[in-house]
Design a protein around this motif. Structure first.
Motif, PDB file in Angstrom:
ATOM      1  N   HIS A 208      -0.106 -25.290  -8.823  1.00 58.17           N
ATOM      2  CA  HIS A 208      -0.844 -24.416  -9.741  1.00 58.17           C
ATOM      3  C   HIS A 208      -0.991 -25.018 -11.132  1.00 58.17           C
ATOM      4  CE1 HIS A 208       3.387 -23.606 -10.497  1.00 58.17           C
ATOM      5  NE2 HIS A 208       3.062 -23.062 -11.645  1.00 58.17           N
ATOM      6  N   LEU A 209      -0.464 -26.248 -11.317  1.00 53.66           N
ATOM      7  CA  LEU A 209      -0.556 -26.933 -12.608  1.00 53.66           C
ATOM      8  C   LEU A 209      -1.408 -28.193 -12.472  1.00 53.66           C
ATOM      9  CD1 LEU A 209       3.179 -26.796 -13.820  1.00 53.66           C
ATOM     10  CD2 LEU A 209       1.335 -25.191 -14.361  1.00 53.66           C
ATOM     11  N   THR A 210      -2.005 -28.616 -13.581  1.00 48.76           N
ATOM     12  CA  THR A 210      -2.742 -29.876 -13.584  1.00 48.76           C
ATOM     13  C   THR A 210      -1.753 -31.041 -13.549  1.00 48.76           C
ATOM     14  OG1 THR A 210      -2.765 -30.093 -15.987  1.00 48.76           O
ATOM     15  CG2 THR A 210      -4.566 -28.827 -14.976  1.00 48.76           C
TER      16      THR A 210
ATOM     17  N   LEU B  98       1.316 -43.231 -19.460  1.00 48.61           N
ATOM     18  CA  LEU B  98       1.845 -43.525 -18.125  1.00 48.61           C
ATOM     19  C   LEU B  98       0.766 -43.381 -17.059  1.00 48.61           C
ATOM     20  CD1 LEU B  98       5.331 -41.766 -18.372  1.00 48.61           C
ATOM     21  CD2 LEU B  98       4.961 -44.202 -17.944  1.00 48.61           C
ATOM     22  N   LEU B  99      -0.066 -42.360 -17.191  1.00 44.93           N
ATOM     23  CA  LEU B  99      -1.160 -42.181 -16.236  1.00 44.93           C
ATOM     24  C   LEU B  99      -2.153 -43.338 -16.313  1.00 44.93           C
ATOM     25  CD1 LEU B  99      -1.882 -38.354 -16.553  1.00 44.93           C
ATOM     26  CD2 LEU B  99      -1.004 -39.542 -14.540  1.00 44.93           C
ATOM     27  N   GLU B 100      -2.408 -43.803 -17.528  1.00 48.96           N
ATOM     28  CA  GLU B 100      -3.308 -44.948 -17.678  1.00 48.96           C
ATOM     29  C   GLU B 100      -2.725 -46.186 -17.003  1.00 48.96           C
ATOM     30  OE1 GLU B 100      -6.116 -46.876 -21.119  1.00 48.96           O
ATOM     31  OE2 GLU B 100      -4.204 -45.990 -21.744  1.00 48.96           O
ATOM     32  N   ARG B 101      -1.429 -46.320 -17.123  1.00 59.46           N
ATOM     33  CA  ARG B 101      -0.738 -47.470 -16.541  1.00 59.46           C
ATOM     34  C   ARG B 101      -0.889 -47.513 -15.026  1.00 59.46           C
ATOM     35  NH1 ARG B 101       5.781 -48.150 -17.367  1.00 59.46           N
ATOM     36  NH2 ARG B 101       6.183 -49.407 -15.530  1.00 59.46           N
ATOM     37  N   ILE B 102      -0.939 -46.357 -14.373  1.00 58.59           N
ATOM     38  CA  ILE B 102      -1.069 -46.330 -12.911  1.00 58.59           C
ATOM     39  C   ILE B 102      -2.507 -46.041 -12.472  1.00 58.59           C
ATOM     40  CG2 ILE B 102       1.339 -45.671 -12.560  1.00 58.59           C
ATOM     41  CD1 ILE B 102       0.294 -42.795 -11.948  1.00 58.59           C
ATOM     42  N   GLY B 103      -3.435 -46.088 -13.440  1.00 59.51           N
ATOM     43  CA  GLY B 103      -4.845 -45.941 -13.113  1.00 59.51           C
ATOM     44  C   GLY B 103      -5.294 -44.533 -12.807  1.00 59.51           C
ATOM     45  N   LEU B 104      -4.598 -43.540 -13.338  1.00 56.14           N
ATOM     46  CA  LEU B 104      -4.947 -42.139 -13.035  1.00 56.14           C
ATOM     47  C   LEU B 104      -5.168 -41.293 -14.284  1.00 56.14           C
ATOM     48  CD1 LEU B 104      -2.539 -41.348 -10.035  1.00 56.14           C
ATOM     49  CD2 LEU B 104      -5.000 -41.796  -9.944  1.00 56.14           C
ATOM     50  N   LYS B 105      -5.466 -41.928 -15.406  1.00 52.60           N
ATOM     51  CA  LYS B 105      -5.657 -41.162 -16.643  1.00 52.60           C
ATOM     52  C   LYS B 105      -6.798 -40.166 -16.516  1.00 52.60           C
ATOM     53  CE  LYS B 105      -6.010 -41.660 -21.667  1.00 52.60           C
ATOM     54  NZ  LYS B 105      -6.144 -42.621 -22.800  1.00 52.60           N
ATOM     55  N   GLU B 106      -7.831 -40.552 -15.760  1.00 47.68           N
ATOM     56  CA  GLU B 106      -8.987 -39.665 -15.615  1.00 47.68           C
ATOM     57  C   GLU B 106      -8.664 -38.424 -14.783  1.00 47.68           C
ATOM     58  OE1 GLU B 106      -8.931 -42.101 -11.917  1.00 47.68           O
ATOM     59  OE2 GLU B 106      -8.568 -42.485 -14.043  1.00 47.68           O
ATOM     60  N   LYS B 107      -7.505 -38.423 -14.122  1.00 44.77           N
ATOM     61  CA  LYS B 107      -7.096 -37.277 -13.296  1.00 44.77           C
ATOM     62  C   LYS B 107      -6.184 -36.306 -14.066  1.00 44.77           C
ATOM     63  CE  LYS B 107      -8.879 -39.035  -9.451  1.00 44.77           C
ATOM     64  NZ  LYS B 107     -10.014 -38.412  -8.727  1.00 44.77           N
ATOM     65  N   ALA B 108      -5.956 -36.556 -15.337  1.00 47.15           N
ATOM     66  CA  ALA B 108      -4.959 -35.791 -16.104  1.00 47.15           C
ATOM     67  C   ALA B 108      -5.170 -34.285 -16.039  1.00 47.15           C
ATOM     68  CB  ALA B 108      -4.952 -36.255 -17.564  1.00 47.15           C
ATOM     69  N   ASN B 109      -6.418 -33.849 -16.065  1.00 48.83           N
ATOM     70  CA  ASN B 109      -6.698 -32.414 -16.121  1.00 48.83           C
ATOM     71  C   ASN B 109      -7.121 -31.827 -14.786  1.00 48.83           C
ATOM     72  OD1 ASN B 109      -6.154 -32.082 -18.969  1.00 48.83           O
ATOM     73  ND2 ASN B 109      -8.027 -33.257 -19.341  1.00 48.83           N
ATOM     74  N   GLU B 110      -6.931 -32.599 -13.710  1.00 44.66           N
ATOM     75  CA  GLU B 110      -7.219 -32.081 -12.374  1.00 44.66           C
ATOM     76  C   GLU B 110      -5.971 -31.446 -11.768  1.00 44.66           C
ATOM     77  OE1 GLU B 110      -9.106 -34.509  -9.537  1.00 44.66           O
ATOM     78  OE2 GLU B 110     -10.685 -35.218 -10.891  1.00 44.66           O
ATOM     79  N   TYR B 111      -6.192 -30.464 -10.909  1.00 41.41           N
ATOM     80  CA  TYR B 111      -5.064 -29.876 -10.196  1.00 41.41           C
ATOM     81  C   TYR B 111      -4.624 -30.838  -9.092  1.00 41.41           C
ATOM     82  CZ  TYR B 111      -5.738 -25.549 -12.707  1.00 41.41           C
ATOM     83  OH  TYR B 111      -5.820 -24.622 -13.710  1.00 41.41           O
TER      84      TYR B 111
END
Length: 241
Positions: free
Chosen positions: A92-94, A121-134
């Motif tokens: 239920h959280l992003t 940290l998200l940028e480091r693993i290539g997922l920064k663009e997913k930060a606000n996704e559930y």
């Protein structure tokens, strides 16, 4: 850092751990391997207090763990990152909310500061663009990578991994192991329960082979894989290599 001395753990109908002793030193990467049901995951969970031992002691930085002391256990767990087989993210959280929850609510750190660390940290693993996704919109490999960096947000002294790739499709395993390889290069102290033998060969400083709740053999990767001394170890390696 962590001393595990003569611990045992009994479940109904099975002795999961039988007089196990291990010393974990700073910057070590220990891979726990063995057949299913050998006690690997139970040992990992006992280190974190998720399972309560029946006998023996576990000492962390000179302090004997008392699983009934909630204040002590909370303090110790903030020093240990734990990555589970099935991610254990809050659906239920992003992604970002999952990552900052522990540092803000448990460690009472500045929310904006933690957000910046989490995004880095998200940028480091290539997922920064997913930060606000559930998180339910992520693939299994993406979820596990988020679970790893969520644990890193707590700035742990040691990372515990309980078969982190076992629930993943084969093509997603590499992306998770690559994140763990990077942690190893940075000398993060790690205990990894794994069936990934090539990863253990490459990354571990010490291999511990378990069977029927006991430690059968432990050694550096080269000697362990090339010159095992115990017959049970030889039988196991003959089947998995």
């Amino acid at each position: 850092m962590i001393k595990i001395e003569h611990i045992s753990k009994q479940f109904p109908n099975i002795k999961a751990l039988d007089d196990v002793s291990v010393h974990i030193h700073p910057n070590e990467i220990i891979c726990l391997i063995g057949p299913s049901g050998s006690g690997k995951s139970t040992l990992c969970r006992c280190i974190n207090g998720l399972e309560i031992i029946d006998e023996g002691t576990i000492t962390v930085n000179g302090e004997v763990i008392d699983c009934n002391n909630e204040k002590q256990m909370c303090a110790i767990r903030t020093k240990m990152g734990f990555v589970f087989q099935h991610f254990n993210l809050f659906p239920h959280l992003t992604v970002l909310e999952n990552m900052i929850l522990g540092p803000v609510e448990v460690q009472h750190r500045n929310k904006d500061e933690v957000k910046q660390e989490a995004l880095a940290l998200l940028e480091r693993i290539g997922l920064k663009e997913k930060a606000n996704e559930y998180v339910n919109k992520l693939s299994g490999g993406q979820k596990q990578r988020v679970a790893i960096v969520r644990a890193l947000c707590m700035k742990p002294e040691i990372m515990l991994f309980d078969e982190p790739t076992s629930a993943l499709d084969p093509e997603m395993v590499k992306e998770v192991l690559d994140v763990m390889r990077e942690l190893a290069k940075e000398n993060m102290t790690m205990v990894v329960v794994t069936h990934e033998m090539n990863f253990a060969k490459e990354v571990a400083t010490r291999i511990i082979f378990m069977d029927e709740g006991k430690i059968v053999e432990e050694n550096n990767p080269k000697d362990f894989f090339e010159n095992p001394t115990q017959q049970r170890t030889k039988e196991f390696l003959a089947k998995v290599l």
